[in-house]
Motif scaffolding. Structure first.
Motif, short mmCIF file in Angstrom:
data_model
loop_
_atom_site.label_atom_id
_atom_site.label_comp_id
_atom_site.label_asym_id
_atom_site.label_seq_id
_atom_site.Cartn_x
_atom_site.Cartn_y
_atom_site.Cartn_z
N VAL A 444 42.93 -46.03 4.21
CA VAL A 444 42.71 -47.47 4.41
C VAL A 444 43.07 -47.86 5.84
N THR A 445 44.18 -47.33 6.34
CA THR A 445 44.58 -47.61 7.72
C THR A 445 43.48 -47.19 8.70
N SER A 446 42.86 -46.05 8.45
CA SER A 446 41.80 -45.56 9.33
C SER A 446 40.56 -46.44 9.26
N CYS A 447 40.21 -46.87 8.04
CA CYS A 447 39.05 -47.76 7.90
C CYS A 447 39.27 -49.06 8.67
N VAL A 448 40.48 -49.62 8.53
CA VAL A 448 40.80 -50.84 9.26
C VAL A 448 40.82 -50.55 10.76
N GLY A 449 41.28 -49.33 11.13
CA GLY A 449 41.32 -48.95 12.53
C GLY A 449 39.94 -48.93 13.17
N ILE A 450 38.95 -48.52 12.39
CA ILE A 450 37.57 -48.56 12.90
C ILE A 450 37.19 -49.98 13.28
N TYR A 451 37.50 -50.90 12.39
CA TYR A 451 37.22 -52.31 12.65
C TYR A 451 37.97 -52.79 13.89
N GLN A 452 39.26 -52.48 13.93
CA GLN A 452 40.10 -52.94 15.05
C GLN A 452 39.58 -52.40 16.38
N SER A 453 39.19 -51.14 16.38
CA SER A 453 38.83 -50.50 17.64
C SER A 453 37.51 -51.01 18.20
N TYR A 454 36.57 -51.35 17.33
CA TYR A 454 35.26 -51.76 17.80
C TYR A 454 35.07 -53.27 17.84
N VAL A 455 35.59 -53.96 16.82
CA VAL A 455 35.35 -55.41 16.74
C VAL A 455 36.29 -56.18 17.66
N ASN A 456 37.57 -55.78 17.68
CA ASN A 456 38.55 -56.57 18.45
C ASN A 456 38.18 -56.71 19.93
N PRO A 457 37.91 -55.61 20.67
CA PRO A 457 37.61 -55.79 22.10
C PRO A 457 36.32 -56.56 22.34
N ILE A 458 35.32 -56.34 21.47
CA ILE A 458 34.05 -57.05 21.64
C ILE A 458 34.23 -58.54 21.34
N ALA A 459 34.94 -58.83 20.24
CA ALA A 459 35.16 -60.23 19.87
C ALA A 459 36.01 -60.95 20.90
N MET A 460 37.02 -60.26 21.43
CA MET A 460 37.87 -60.88 22.45
C MET A 460 37.07 -61.21 23.70
N ASP A 461 36.16 -60.31 24.08
CA ASP A 461 35.32 -60.56 25.25
C ASP A 461 34.34 -61.70 25.00
N ALA A 462 33.83 -61.79 23.76
CA ALA A 462 32.77 -62.75 23.45
C ALA A 462 33.28 -64.16 23.16
N ILE A 463 34.31 -64.27 22.30
CA ILE A 463 34.73 -65.63 21.87
C ILE A 463 36.19 -65.92 22.15
N SER A 464 36.90 -64.97 22.71
CA SER A 464 38.29 -65.18 23.12
C SER A 464 39.14 -65.76 22.00
N TRP A 465 39.81 -66.90 22.24
CA TRP A 465 40.78 -67.43 21.28
C TRP A 465 40.18 -67.78 19.93
N LYS A 466 38.90 -68.07 19.85
CA LYS A 466 38.29 -68.43 18.56
C LYS A 466 38.41 -67.29 17.55
N TYR A 467 38.52 -66.08 18.06
CA TYR A 467 38.66 -64.92 17.17
C TYR A 467 39.97 -64.95 16.40
N TYR A 468 40.98 -65.63 16.94
CA TYR A 468 42.26 -65.71 16.26
C TYR A 468 42.15 -66.44 14.92
N ILE A 469 41.17 -67.31 14.78
CA ILE A 469 41.00 -68.07 13.53
C ILE A 469 40.75 -67.12 12.37
#
Length: 529
Positions: A444-469
């Motif tokens: 489960v940690t690895s599956c979540v890690g896939i999400y974290q590794s790919y979505v987090n940097p892209i989302a942070m670049d694209a929508i910045s603070w809105k991603y925190y919601i």
């Protein structure tokens, strides 16, 4: 010819009758030594607790990896050598260990159950040492990524048996402390990596600025390899393999000061054998038994706890602190590295202090305090980030406010999601599915890690603070899930905690805390042995 398990169990019961009145309901507190010195004056207990650093170093090594990646991202030398990776390219580097986890998670469970907890640690640490050498010698992006994948495979093979060995080998009244300390020491490795990367940053344009931290990643696995041969095997593993005499020798030597007539050893052996005899009927069922009807709640919690550990917003800071700091206007490498190091030290101190609250508050209550506090802090963090961006980062006070929220957030996170999860999982999982459950948790940690590794940097670049919601909503859901589905296991021995879990599921989680606190062992005095 050795006695059968049933005969040895009968002998142990007869031995207990010699210590206590016939028909007495023997509890752990009845058999604990009354006149023994404190553990730090008992050479055998002191040695045992020192050797238990071997499984703890599995967590320390992972902490080093996460913090090192943060530090390398802030180093201009590393960025230049690998051509300033961003988006998917950066995601692959952070996600490399996750790929390795998928490769190693099934062998990890098999090795731990087939050849023992120590064997898993030996294999995992060997792979980690090799991978660290390859990582430090990397000549290109592909070689660096391959090393990180091997690091993931080695780490999961070592992680799956480590918390189980801690719980199964620790002195009974030390079990909660030692198992909680396992993940607390994650920040021991993280702190070392943070300050190593800060120090090597000042080496100028030399590539050794990132090669040295990469090579030093082999330090904790190498310590494991050097010490694991002196570490005793899990008595529960030995008993499950019908090697009861070996298990008894270990318990006598480390838990009873060498006293062959110890009532404590008889109590522990009887309790373990009785529990394992009931569990052995599931031995032929295989991996699917974790998801059987009787274990469905356990499987859910085994997956939910690592999900909470990874998806409560901490992933934004753990692997992408540089992006978070840049988003609030803190862009210089030296300052980012200092903040990374300071945050690691802060977390290490806070999480160590939190261990002291565990006997008083119990497991479920700490989970509730943790999730509710994180939700409040993350909402404030989101609002401050939004206002800061709208004002073009011109008000330094707002940026400082966001930075303060990061530190306060980790105070809330450390209350329930750093040291506590591994203790809770070893308590809700009986022996016959403990390795399976730990392996599933890593999956489960690895599956979540896939999400974290790919979505987090892209989302942070694209929508910045809105991603925190998104994380505000997730944390709110976590609080509700804990409230309605997590029973209390405080106060029980490792074998009794299985029954405590079942009582909590049947009787309702709201009433389980009171029931256990009245009936079970007080964990608040672990040193009086």
């Amino acid at each position: 010819m050795s006695q059968s398990t049933a005969d040895q169990l009968a002998d142990l019961k007869n031995g207990q009758a010699d210590h206590f009145e016939h028909g007495a309901d023997v509890k752990l507190e009845d058999v604990l030594p009354k006149d023994s010195p404190p553990w730090y004056r008992d050479s055998r207990l002191l040695l045992l607790n020192f050797l238990l650093l071997v499984p703890i170093f599995s967590s320390t090594g992972i902490g080093y990896d996460g913090s090192m990646v943060n530090g390398l991202q802030a180093q201009s030398q590393w960025q230049t050598f690998f051509n300033h990776p961003t988006g998917y390219t950066l995601g692959h580097i952070s996600c490399g260990p996750t790929y390795g986890t998928f490769i190693g998670v099934v062998p990890a469970q098999y090795i731990a159950d087939k050849w023992g907890r120590r064997a898993g640690i030996m294999v995992g640490s060997t792979l980690m040492v090799i991978a660290s050498a390859i990582q430090a010698a990397s000549q290109n992006y592909g070689m660096f990524l391959a090393a990180r994948i091997l690091i993931g495979a080695g780490s999961v093979i070592g992680i799956v048996p480590a918390p189980s060995l801690l719980s199964e080998l620790s002195f009974p009244t030390h079990r909660a402390f030692m198992t909680t300390a396992y993940n607390v020491m994650w920040y021991g490795g993280a702190t070392l990596a943070a300050w190593v990367t800060y120090g090597t940053y000042w080496m100028g344009d030399s590539n050794w600025s990132w090669r040295i931290p990469s090579l030093l990643q082999a330090f904790f696995p190498l310590c494991q390899l050097l010490l694991v041969f002196w570490l005793p095997e899990s008595p529960r593993f030995l008993i499950f393999k019908d090697r009861i005499d070996e298990a008894r020798k270990i318990l006598v030597h480390y838990h009873a000061h060498g006293d062959e007539s110890s009532a404590l050893v008889d109590f522990e052996l009887t309790e373990i054998i009785q529990a394992l005899e009931l569990e052995k009927q599931h031995k032929s069922v295989g991996f699917g038994v974790l998801f059987s009807k009787e274990n469905r709640r356990r499987a859910f919690i085994t997956g939910m706890v690592p999900f909470m550990q990874q998806m409560s917003g901490n992933g934004l800071v753990s692997y992408y602190l540089s992006l978070v700091l840049t988003s609030i206007g803190i862009k210089t490498s030296s300052r980012q590295l200092i903040i990374n190091g300071g945050l690691c030290l802060y977390n290490w101190g806070i999480s160590a202090i939190m261990i002291g609250f565990l006997p008083r508050f119990g497991r479920r209550r700490l989970f509730l305090i943790c999730t509710s506090s994180m939700l409040v802090v993350f909402v404030i963090w989101t609002v401050l980030s939004a206002v800061n961006q709208q004002r073009n980062f011109e008000q330094k006070a707002l940026g400082q406010g966001v930075l303060a929220m990061i530190f306060i957030y980790y105070l809330a996170y450390d209350i329930g999601l750093l040291g506590l999860p591994y203790l809770y999982l070893t308590e809700v999982l009986p022996y016959y599915i403990r390795s399976q459950g730990m392996a599933f948790g890593q999956f489960v940690t690895s599956c979540v890690g896939i999400y974290q590794s790919y979505v987090n940097p892209i989302a942070m670049d694209a929508i910045s603070w809105k991603y925190y919601i998104v994380y505000c909503c997730i944390i709110a859901c976590e609080f509700v899930i804990v409230f309605f589905t997590f029973p209390e296991t405080k106060g029980a021995t490792l074998e009794e905690s299985t029954e405590a879990f079942d009582r909590g599921v049947r009787g309702g989680v709201r009433h389980q805390v009171k029931e256990l606190e009245l009936d079970d062992l007080d964990e608040s005095k672990p040193a009086d042995v």
